[in-house]
Scaffold this active site. Structure first.
Site, PDB file in Angstrom:
ATOM      1  N   GLY B  53      46.381  43.778  45.577  1.00 51.99           N
ATOM      2  CA  GLY B  53      47.815  43.984  45.701  1.00 51.99           C
ATOM      3  C   GLY B  53      48.580  42.750  45.266  1.00 51.99           C
ATOM      4  N   GLY B  55      51.846  40.105  45.657  1.00 55.11           N
ATOM      5  CA  GLY B  55      52.404  39.463  46.843  1.00 55.11           C
ATOM      6  C   GLY B  55      51.582  38.286  47.331  1.00 55.11           C
ATOM      7  N   HIS B  56      50.439  38.028  46.635  1.00 50.59           N
ATOM      8  CA  HIS B  56      49.575  36.916  47.021  1.00 50.59           C
ATOM      9  C   HIS B  56      49.553  35.822  45.959  1.00 50.59           C
ATOM     10  CE1 HIS B  56      48.226  39.600  50.128  1.00 50.59           C
ATOM     11  NE2 HIS B  56      47.720  40.460  49.261  1.00 50.59           N
ATOM     12  N   ASP B 109      40.820  48.336  47.930  1.00 53.58           N
ATOM     13  CA  ASP B 109      40.257  47.557  46.821  1.00 53.58           C
ATOM     14  C   ASP B 109      38.784  47.884  46.627  1.00 53.58           C
ATOM     15  OD1 ASP B 109      42.387  45.091  46.163  1.00 53.58           O
ATOM     16  OD2 ASP B 109      42.517  45.855  48.206  1.00 53.58           O
ATOM     17  N   HIS B 218      48.169  40.246  54.885  1.00 54.39           N
ATOM     18  CA  HIS B 218      49.250  41.235  54.822  1.00 54.39           C
ATOM     19  C   HIS B 218      49.968  41.305  56.163  1.00 54.39           C
ATOM     20  CE1 HIS B 218      45.801  42.492  52.334  1.00 54.39           C
ATOM     21  NE2 HIS B 218      46.718  42.617  51.417  1.00 54.39           N
TER      22      HIS B 218
END
Lengths: 332, 332
Positions: B53, B55-56, B109, B218
């Site tokens: 995802g 955002g990292h 994932d 998250h």
């Protein structure tokens, strides 16, 4: 206010201990509060010293190393270092060819570096000062007469640092630094305030739907408060401010820095960079080199600054020269 | 919620446009959502593909380049990429020697990379998968069976990437990645929640005087909610969790990563690093190499993760090998 600190009084001391532990290439005098390269200055190389209030990391300590600064003096958070620190730094790193002080244009820094320069001259160290004042947002500000020094500081330290490694004289290295500053313009936008450890509460109030347009790196007021808008519009306004001040013609090249103020995710910085690239492409201006990340920060402030430096072959050669510091590293 | 975005739907697309503009060494397929090196894979070199995802950041796109990943597949924010992306990436970068998938242990994932591996095998591309599950905080979590994959991902990608550049076979490169994961342990603490662009409000509530101990990247719950304490105590607890899980004897060496979760100033990360160094020094464990900065982030979350990787000569050689990516660069 929640922070990863032991106590507000110990923030700078504890961070210096961490910097010392993390970077064997640096030498940290936690008592004198001076960060230098672990290796002594090569005889005949001009030495570069910078400094300023803490809270803007990696500026300046993260830029100490081959190809950039020889020493940095961190003050308390958002507070100028004192002349004794700067003098200690100058004495530690002078290699006989003199020292360039790189000073962001804030009244306290300017006065203290001026005093340190006088002390150093008295001790036989030649000093030249490069003042950084790239922020086009406002003339005069909370702690500044004239323009504030912000993102261009990185560019000045990188390129003047390279000029020193290449063997430039004291006058030449200082001239390079001044040329980079003169070629650079910056503009910043804050989405939130920031909180110093000592204050324990935000330095200013910013409503949930507003941004501070033209903010300074300590949260100094900018040009206006505006409602939050899409990144494209925020960037368009910031770029207009920069390009109004220093028009760029089609075919010109820039070094572009999109700099996070500390609390903004890299994901958003890349969105901003994409918008900067679009504006420049529409004008026919080429981005010759770029940096995207947190380099000149304001603690936990959410926001971004944009810096454009008009580039030429000489500046690009200085930019591309090897650098080996905690925060910038290439060519080695 | 204020963010530097155009719209929540366009966040990943716009960020990819920015990445493409900022990094000429990368090739970005914004439609397929695959980031690769601009140069094709050397025939015979094992290729590394990761993803997850968004955002990292800089994970994973910022780790594409010589000495590290060959390709990255960004999903929507905090959402797994789809098998088609991973397959497209594998096909784009396979140099005939096979592809290693580096997968953080989150259910989406894991499933999607497994499906992509099957598709790739059907197309004649050999695939090995390295699962990263270094977070000692909890067994099973919101989106994970077993341990979560966090900071060690960077270490796996760096050292497996070096093994591939050195000419390792598919089995050897995968074995290196697994060995790094097995040698690594992480633990994270959040001071604030984070806000995804789509949700527009914090993913969880954290009172003004509390921290989430053992948080996931998250915002998944950790071990406990605690009152905010001095950094020294927070680090002591995190280090105890790591060292309980993987004791380190005097004389052993580690690679230490102190990683900001996105909203924490570097000044505080250095304070944390100093405390990590103190704990290790008291045990006689040597920090052979270290990194301090924002590498595996959680949008704007304030907090820190600590990762220790037990090192030996082989791993240090792989760590020191040249790397040239947007987020990690040395030796070139």
């Amino acid at each position: 206010m929640k922070k990863l600190i032991n106590s507000p009084d110990e923030v700078v001391t504890d961070a210096l201990a961490g910097i010392a532990a993390a970077h064997p290439g640096l030498s940290v005098d936690t008592k004198a509060r001076v960060i230098t390269r672990a290796a002594q200055t090569r005889i005949g190389k001009v030495a570069l010293v910078s400094g300023g209030g803490s809270g803007h990391e990696p500026l300046h300590g993260g830029f100490v190393g081959t190809g950039m600064l020889d020493a940095a003096c961190p003050g308390e958070v958002f507070t100028s270092p004192v002349p004794d620190q700067m003098l200690a730094a100058a004495k530690a790193v002078d290699g006989g060819a003199g020292v360039v002080f790189i000073v962001k244009n804030y009244t306290g820094d300017v006065l203290n570096f001026r005093m340190a320069a006088e002390f150093a001259e008295e001790e036989g160290i030649s000093v030249q000062t490069v003042l950084v004042d790239d922020d086009v947002a406002v003339q005069d500000s909370t702690w500044t007469a004239g323009r504030r020094g912000t993102g261009a500081t990185l560019l000045v330290e990188k390129m003047a640092g390279a000029a020193a490694e290449f063997g430039g004289s004291l006058a030449e290295v200082a001239a390079t630094g001044r040329r980079v500053n003169a070629a650079s313009r910056s503009f910043a936008v804050a989405l939130t305030s920031c909180t110093t450890p000592a204050a324990g509460r935000p330095g200013f109030d910013l409503p949930e739907d507003e941004i501070e347009v033209g903010v300074g790196i300590h949260g100094e007021p900018g040009r206006s408060r505006e409602k939050i808008r899409p990144a494209r519009q925020i960037v368009a306004d910031a770029m207009a401010a920069i390009l109004d001040d220093q028009p760029l013609d089609p075919g010109e090249e820039v070094i572009a820095l999109v700099n996070g103020l500390g609390g903004t995710p890299l994901l958003e910085l890349y969105i901003v960079f994409g918008e900067v690239a679009s504006v420049l492409a529409a004008r026919g201006v080429r981005i010759a080199r770029s940096l995207v990340g947190n380099y000149v920060t304001s603690l936990d402030m959410a926001g971004v600054s944009i810096t454009l430096c008009r580039a030429d072959e000489e500046l690009l050669t200085l930019w591309d020269a090897p650098v080996n510091t905690p925060a910038l590293r290439w060519g080695v």
